[in-house]
Design a protein around this motif. Structure first.
Motif, PDB file in Angstrom:
ATOM      1  N   SER A 178       0.850  -1.188   0.000  1.00 45.50           N
ATOM      2  CA  SER A 178       0.000   0.000   0.000  1.00 45.50           C
ATOM      3  C   SER A 178       0.882   1.233   0.000  1.00 45.50           C
ATOM      4  CB  SER A 178      -0.936   0.013   1.212  1.00 45.50           C
ATOM      5  OG  SER A 178      -0.212   0.241   2.399  1.00 45.50           O
ATOM      6  N   TYR A 179       0.371   2.285  -0.641  1.00 50.37           N
ATOM      7  CA  TYR A 179       1.102   3.541  -0.767  1.00 50.37           C
ATOM      8  C   TYR A 179       0.203   4.677  -0.307  1.00 50.37           C
ATOM      9  CZ  TYR A 179       4.001   0.450  -3.463  1.00 50.37           C
ATOM     10  OH  TYR A 179       4.782  -0.613  -3.841  1.00 50.37           O
ATOM     11  N   PHE A 180       0.695   5.443   0.656  1.00 51.54           N
ATOM     12  CA  PHE A 180      -0.049   6.571   1.206  1.00 51.54           C
ATOM     13  C   PHE A 180       0.516   7.834   0.578  1.00 51.54           C
ATOM     14  CE2 PHE A 180      -1.237   9.320   4.957  1.00 51.54           C
ATOM     15  CZ  PHE A 180      -2.603   9.186   4.789  1.00 51.54           C
ATOM     16  N   VAL A 181      -0.351   8.577  -0.150  1.00 54.55           N
ATOM     17  CA  VAL A 181       0.085   9.738  -0.920  1.00 54.55           C
ATOM     18  C   VAL A 181      -0.681  10.975  -0.455  1.00 54.55           C
ATOM     19  CG1 VAL A 181       0.169  10.734  -3.250  1.00 54.55           C
ATOM     20  CG2 VAL A 181       0.653   8.312  -2.912  1.00 54.55           C
ATOM     21  N   LYS A 182       0.070  12.059  -0.315  1.00 55.76           N
ATOM     22  CA  LYS A 182      -0.522  13.351   0.039  1.00 55.76           C
ATOM     23  C   LYS A 182      -0.567  14.187  -1.233  1.00 55.76           C
ATOM     24  CE  LYS A 182       0.463  17.421   2.824  1.00 55.76           C
ATOM     25  NZ  LYS A 182       1.465  18.062   3.669  1.00 55.76           N
ATOM     26  N   LYS A 183      -1.734  14.823  -1.481  1.00 58.23           N
ATOM     27  CA  LYS A 183      -1.879  15.701  -2.640  1.00 58.23           C
ATOM     28  C   LYS A 183      -2.196  17.096  -2.127  1.00 58.23           C
ATOM     29  CE  LYS A 183      -4.237  16.522  -6.941  1.00 58.23           C
ATOM     30  NZ  LYS A 183      -5.220  16.133  -7.919  1.00 58.23           N
ATOM     31  N   GLY A 184      -1.369  18.048  -2.513  1.00 58.64           N
ATOM     32  CA  GLY A 184      -1.554  19.405  -2.012  1.00 58.64           C
ATOM     33  C   GLY A 184      -1.312  19.448  -0.521  1.00 58.64           C
ATOM     34  N   SER A 185      -2.118  20.241   0.171  1.00 58.31           N
ATOM     35  CA  SER A 185      -1.905  20.370   1.615  1.00 58.31           C
ATOM     36  C   SER A 185      -2.925  19.598   2.441  1.00 58.31           C
ATOM     37  CB  SER A 185      -1.931  21.844   2.017  1.00 58.31           C
ATOM     38  OG  SER A 185      -3.187  22.408   1.694  1.00 58.31           O
ATOM     39  N   LYS A 186      -4.016  19.131   1.811  1.00 60.70           N
ATOM     40  CA  LYS A 186      -5.064  18.518   2.628  1.00 60.70           C
ATOM     41  C   LYS A 186      -5.600  17.187   2.134  1.00 60.70           C
ATOM     42  CE  LYS A 186      -6.574  22.891   4.451  1.00 60.70           C
ATOM     43  NZ  LYS A 186      -7.614  23.818   4.725  1.00 60.70           N
ATOM     44  N   GLU A 187      -5.303  16.796   0.907  1.00 58.24           N
ATOM     45  CA  GLU A 187      -5.864  15.566   0.351  1.00 58.24           C
ATOM     46  C   GLU A 187      -4.919  14.391   0.576  1.00 58.24           C
ATOM     47  OE1 GLU A 187      -7.602  14.878  -3.762  1.00 58.24           O
ATOM     48  OE2 GLU A 187      -7.537  17.074  -3.630  1.00 58.24           O
ATOM     49  N   PHE A 188      -5.472  13.278   1.018  1.00 59.39           N
ATOM     50  CA  PHE A 188      -4.679  12.072   1.236  1.00 59.39           C
ATOM     51  C   PHE A 188      -5.371  10.894   0.560  1.00 59.39           C
ATOM     52  CE2 PHE A 188      -3.668  14.866   4.735  1.00 59.39           C
ATOM     53  CZ  PHE A 188      -2.283  14.761   4.832  1.00 59.39           C
ATOM     54  N   ALA A 189      -4.579   9.973   0.054  1.00 56.09           N
ATOM     55  CA  ALA A 189      -5.148   8.784  -0.580  1.00 56.09           C
ATOM     56  C   ALA A 189      -4.223   7.603  -0.330  1.00 56.09           C
ATOM     57  CB  ALA A 189      -5.314   9.009  -2.082  1.00 56.09           C
ATOM     58  N   ARG A 190      -4.817   6.426  -0.220  1.00 57.23           N
ATOM     59  CA  ARG A 190      -4.038   5.197  -0.083  1.00 57.23           C
ATOM     60  C   ARG A 190      -4.412   4.308  -1.266  1.00 57.23           C
ATOM     61  NH1 ARG A 190      -1.186   2.874   4.005  1.00 57.23           N
ATOM     62  NH2 ARG A 190      -2.058   4.271   5.548  1.00 57.23           N
ATOM     63  N   THR A 191      -3.389   3.844  -1.975  1.00 57.02           N
ATOM     64  CA  THR A 191      -3.619   2.919  -3.073  1.00 57.02           C
ATOM     65  C   THR A 191      -2.975   1.584  -2.724  1.00 57.02           C
ATOM     66  OG1 THR A 191      -1.632   3.617  -4.255  1.00 57.02           O
ATOM     67  CG2 THR A 191      -3.678   4.728  -4.834  1.00 57.02           C
ATOM     68  N   TYR A 192      -3.532   0.533  -3.291  1.00 57.83           N
ATOM     69  CA  TYR A 192      -3.050  -0.821  -3.033  1.00 57.83           C
ATOM     70  C   TYR A 192      -2.664  -1.453  -4.358  1.00 57.83           C
ATOM     71  CZ  TYR A 192      -5.245  -0.160   1.498  1.00 57.83           C
ATOM     72  OH  TYR A 192      -5.589   0.320   2.739  1.00 57.83           O
ATOM     73  N   GLN A 193      -1.527  -2.139  -4.351  1.00 62.27           N
ATOM     74  CA  GLN A 193      -1.084  -2.846  -5.543  1.00 62.27           C
ATOM     75  C   GLN A 193      -0.682  -4.258  -5.150  1.00 62.27           C
ATOM     76  OE1 GLN A 193       2.027  -0.401  -7.211  1.00 62.27           O
ATOM     77  NE2 GLN A 193       0.555   0.972  -8.166  1.00 62.27           N
ATOM     78  N   GLN A 194      -1.046  -5.196  -6.010  1.00 65.71           N
ATOM     79  CA  GLN A 194      -0.646  -6.585  -5.788  1.00 65.71           C
ATOM     80  C   GLN A 194       0.466  -6.898  -6.787  1.00 65.71           C
ATOM     81  OE1 GLN A 194      -3.244 -10.010  -6.792  1.00 65.71           O
ATOM     82  NE2 GLN A 194      -3.074 -10.423  -4.592  1.00 65.71           N
TER      83      GLN A 194
END
Length: 194
Positions: A154-170
């Motif tokens: 899993s990868y936790f990514v911050k976009k700008g100053s307030k947006e966060f997203a977690r993506t999962y890759q197999q």
């Protein structure tokens, strides 16, 4: 007589402090240039001899791969020179299976990586964390008659100053002739517990 004793004791303490300070300054060893220089994660990854200490398990391969990902897409990625980006990309390719390498020739892969990083930065994205599933969650499978493994990251990514997203890759890994686990490919999946 008591004043005389107090003065003598005070004089002895002062002398001891002066001798102690002198000894400290005289006998301490100055740091060499190598000791004074801090080795960064980027430098360690660029100079890592992967072939000599190849990770033993699919999970360990992915942990090393994710260190490269964090270096390339992380907080300090905008400070990477073109040469450092190239060196990191080449080192990361040492974890790839021959089939994946053949499908992604080095020059086109490095150009694509560079373009992807520019787009990532232009979107004001920064990777702040990369995780690999637990050992008991690695699924061992058969890949065309060879040993294979599915490992989720899993990868936790911050976009700008307030947006966060977690993506999962197999990731699909396959053992090569030397017994080393190599990355064969990956797909984005719905999130799990990583």
């Amino acid at each position: 007589m008591t004043k005389k004793r107090g003065g003598v004791i005070l004089l002895i303490l002062i002398a001891a402090l002066i001798i102690g300070a002198f000894a400290f300054v005289a006998y301490r060893t100055p740091k060499t240039a190598e000791e004074a220089t801090e080795v960064t994660e980027k430098d360690e990854l660029m100079n890592k001899n992967i072939a000599a200490n190849y990770p033993a398990t699919p999970r360990e391969v992915m942990k090393l791969y994710n260190r490269y990902m964090l270096c390339l897409y992380g907080v300090e990625s905008d400070e990477l020179t073109d040469g450092e980006l190239r060196a990191l990309g080449i080192k990361m390719r040492e974890l790839y299976d021959e089939e994946l390498l053949a499908a992604n020739p080095e020059e086109s892969h490095l150009m694509k990586l560079s373009q992807e990083l520019v787009a990532f930065r232009n979107d004001e994205k920064v990777m702040i964390q990369a995780n690999v599933c637990d050992s008991n969650e690695v699924e061992y499978i058969d890949v065309d008659g060879a040993s294979g493994a599915l490992v989720e990251s899993s990868y936790f990514v911050k976009k700008g100053s307030k947006e966060f997203a977690r993506t999962y890759q197999q990731f699909l890994l396959r053992k090569d002739e030397s017994g080393n686990w190599r990355i064969l490919g990956f797909v984005k999946v719905n999130g799990g517990e990583v």
